[in-house]
Design a protein around this motif. Structure first.
Motif, PDB file in Angstrom:
ATOM      1  N   ASP A 167      10.491 -10.575  -4.125  1.00  0.00           N
ATOM      2  CA  ASP A 167       9.256 -10.027  -4.690  1.00  0.00           C
ATOM      3  C   ASP A 167       8.445  -9.248  -3.652  1.00  0.00           C
ATOM      4  O   ASP A 167       7.275  -9.543  -3.393  1.00  0.00           O
ATOM      5  N   VAL A 168       9.058  -8.247  -3.065  1.00  0.00           N
ATOM      6  CA  VAL A 168       8.397  -7.402  -2.059  1.00  0.00           C
ATOM      7  C   VAL A 168       7.677  -6.261  -2.770  1.00  0.00           C
ATOM      8  O   VAL A 168       8.261  -5.584  -3.619  1.00  0.00           O
ATOM      9  N   TRP A 169       6.420  -6.007  -2.370  1.00  0.00           N
ATOM     10  CA  TRP A 169       5.605  -4.987  -3.038  1.00  0.00           C
ATOM     11  C   TRP A 169       5.310  -3.772  -2.175  1.00  0.00           C
ATOM     12  O   TRP A 169       5.128  -2.673  -2.689  1.00  0.00           O
ATOM     13  N   GLU A 170       5.216  -3.965  -0.867  1.00  0.00           N
ATOM     14  CA  GLU A 170       4.766  -2.887   0.015  1.00  0.00           C
ATOM     15  C   GLU A 170       5.927  -2.312   0.827  1.00  0.00           C
ATOM     16  O   GLU A 170       6.824  -3.042   1.262  1.00  0.00           O
ATOM     17  N   THR A 171       5.874  -0.986   1.063  1.00  0.00           N
ATOM     18  CA  THR A 171       6.966  -0.314   1.777  1.00  0.00           C
ATOM     19  C   THR A 171       7.056  -0.734   3.242  1.00  0.00           C
ATOM     20  O   THR A 171       8.130  -0.660   3.847  1.00  0.00           O
ATOM     21  N   ASP A 172       5.947  -1.176   3.831  1.00  0.00           N
ATOM     22  CA  ASP A 172       5.954  -1.490   5.259  1.00  0.00           C
ATOM     23  C   ASP A 172       6.125  -2.978   5.540  1.00  0.00           C
ATOM     24  O   ASP A 172       5.844  -3.441   6.655  1.00  0.00           O
TER      25      ASP A 172
END
Length: 616
Positions: free
Chosen positions: A276-281
């Protein structure tokens, strides 16, 4: 939820030992009268709840007033009960002296209790007048306390990690993980919410082929709001090492944790799952102070799940992007029918062909989304008549995906057998996103809150376990782990789409306030009519006094750092995890260090609360 509040109060009042005694000077007669008015009030609540859901604002305000009056009534009834019990503790000559010595203060307290009861009864009179003006009907069948239909035996409740329709993709991802080049590389599973990303990743993670191939396996859920240091510490705790180092890990800084992870993993073939990764960094953030995840040419892998393709593309290593496909019509039917028409019910169903005809039409409406199919199937499994299935098909929403899911969740929620179970579901919104919930701890919380009714021949714990099973059968919670000995459910989680819906519903009802970093300035107030919240969940706050209402009855805290608890006069439930709490102001000089705990759980005895009320 006013209905839950009144029912819980009446349940608690029924267990109190308030009897008519000369010492109470008639206060118990007032208490009995107050209880009668609450019982009368409960008779109107189902129709009122129905009108509130129709969007009538004045009814929503009325229900908020009913809930407030119910909790105020419980506080004053408990105070009266405490007074009666205190008068009976000491017997004999010395007991009589003790009782007479405090008689003036007791009489003063009894007077306060009597005045408070009169105030609440006046408030209830105004509520009854509002009920008449709003034309709310008395429903004699409102006391829906039955739990006989609250689920079958746990062995029929299948673990949600059982997959339907992803067999080919499961094999493809496993092959990608265990084969290929020896350098560190990633596989990203990309799909919209509710498409089954986590279910598939969990199945891959627990497969025998993966367990045999990798020396170290780590699973962490990233979610929208995460702290790098907490994520790294959780990863380190999951990596096998000599002895228990959890206490040492808690005191490490980000650089120390990153170096420790690096030093261990450089010797191992590892699999890291970032769910559940949301951010590109995100990958850059967890490697920003030191390269924690080394590439030691040992065929190590990173498995990532996300809703966003740009997140998958941004990981700085060779990456295979696996776009999760929606289920085709036949696989959709297999998943739906496994929920709506489970094998143990098939033999008792007439007109099975008619159900299949309607079911296949309904599965096409779900656009191959596993969560939609599971929730709809769970709902229809409790409504096994062709008319109900036809009605769902006829009233199907025209909106796509998210709105469709919200409509299905709302329908399933309203279909729950009683308001106790509805309260139990909304209560799950108190836990953070993607949190693994211990069922035994949850049952204790439900019981402490009065959400589990007393039923003949059933212990409260047994009824609560039936509630958990019911929610799982309806696919409103996901089963994480079951007991190999007893077969009952031991851990659950709630999908983030379901959790978001529960938070909105709980907030609208004034049932629960969820407060985190981005909402901490709005704590305790409803956007519609300034309702009071009696439960609050504080998540990832630091360096402040928690902005809690003085009337708070339940407080949850997760990931709190150097915060102070306010004075909570009526607290029943205190559940704090992974937090550091500052000492109270008057104790700071004695011990300036914060209290660091993995978990603090306090279920407060009623007598303690009543004593504080009486002695204030």
């Amino acid at each position: 939820m006013a209905q839950s509040a009144v029912s819980a109060v009446l349940g608690n009042v029924g267990s109190l030992a308030v009897q008519e005694t000369s010492f109470l000077c008639g206060v118990t007669l007032e208490v009995a009268s107050l209880k009668d008015e609450l019982i009368r009030l409960q008779g109107y609540l189902r129709d009122a709840e129905s009108k509130r859901r129709s969007g009538i604002e004045t009814v929503a305000i009325l229900l908020s007033q009913i809930r407030d009056a119910a909790y105020e009534a419980e506080n004053v009834i408990e105070a009266a009960d405490y007074m009666k019990k205190r008068s009976m503790i000491k017997k004999g000559f010395m007991g009589a002296i003790s009782r007479y010595a405090r008689l003036p203060s007791d009489l003063n307290t009894l007077h306060k209790i009597g005045v408070e009861i009169q105030r609440i009864r006046r408030k209830l009179d105004e509520i009854f007048q509002s009920i008449e003006r709003l034309n709310i009907d008395l429903d004699s069948h409102v006391l829906d306390d039955s739990v006989e239909d609250c689920g079958l035996m746990d062995q029929h409740c299948k673990d949600d990690v059982t997959m339907v329709g992803f067999e080919d993709e499961y094999k493809e991802i496993v092959d990608k993980l265990v084969e290929g080049e020896n350098m560190l590389s990633a596989i990203s599973i990309v799909a919209m919410g509710g498409a089954g990303k986590t279910t598939l990743a969990r199945k891959v993670y627990t497969s025998s082929a993966v367990k045999q191939h990798f020396e170290s396996l780590v699973w962490v859920t990233v979610s929208q709001k995460f702290k790098v240091i907490d994520l790294l510490k959780e990863i380190l705790k999951q990596i096998p090492s000599d002895g228990d180092q959890s206490g040492k890990i808690d005191d490490m800084n980000e650089n120390e944790v990153g170096k420790k992870i690096h030093d261990i993993l450089i010797q191992k073939r590892y699999l890291l799952v970032l769910d559940d990764v949301w951010e590109t960094d995100t990958w850059e953030k967890i490697n920003r102070t030191i390269k924690a995840f080394p590439d030691a040419a040992k065929y190590s892998r990173v498995l990532l799940t996300t809703r966003k393709e740009d997140v998958a593309n941004h990981v700085e290593m060779p990456t295979h992007i696996h776009a999760l496909r929606s289920l085709d019509e036949e696989k959709s039917w297999l998943l739906f029918s496994s929920k709506a028409l489970p094998s143990y019910k098939i033999s008792g169903i007439r007109d099975l062909d008619k159900y299949e005809e309607l079911g296949r039409k309904l599965t096409r409406k779900c656009d191959g989304l596993p969560l939609a199919l599971a929730v709809l199937g769970g709902y229809l499994s409790k409504n096994l008549n062709t008319q109900a299935w036809s009605d769902v098909l006829l009233c199907w929403p025209s909106t796509k995906h998210t709105q469709m899911m919200r409509g299905l969740i709302a329908r399933s929620y309203k279909d729950l057998p009683n308001h106790y179970l509805r309260s139990c579901l909304l209560y799950l919104a108190a836990f953070p996103e993607d949190y693994i919930i211990s069922v035994s701890a949850l049952i204790n919380l439900w019981i402490a809150e009065g959400f589990i009714p007393h039923t003949p021949k059933h212990k409260l714990e047994e009824t609560a376990r039936k509630y958990v099973t019911e929610l799982a059968q309806r696919s409103l919670v996901q089963v994480v782990r079951t007991s190999s000995i007893h077969g009952w459910i031991e851990e659950i989680r709630i999908h983030d789409i379901l959790r978001d819906w529960c938070i909105e519903e709980a907030t609208q009802d004034g049932f629960l306030d969820v407060i985190h970093e981005s909402t901490s300035g709005q704590a305790g107030a409803s956007s519609s009519h300034n309702q009071i919240f009696y439960r609050s969940s504080f998540q990832n706050l630091s360096g402040q006094i928690l902005p809690a209402s003085p009337n708070l009855r339940a407080l949850f805290g997760f990931g709190l750092s150097s915060v102070s608890l306010p004075e909570l006069r009526f607290i029943r439930v205190l559940h704090v995890e992974n937090s550091s709490l500052e000492a109270a102001d008057d104790e700071t000089e004695k011990d300036p260090s914060p209290c660091r705990r993995r978990r603090i759980v306090l279920l407060v005895p009623v007598s303690f609360l009543a004593e504080r009320m009486c002695d204030s």
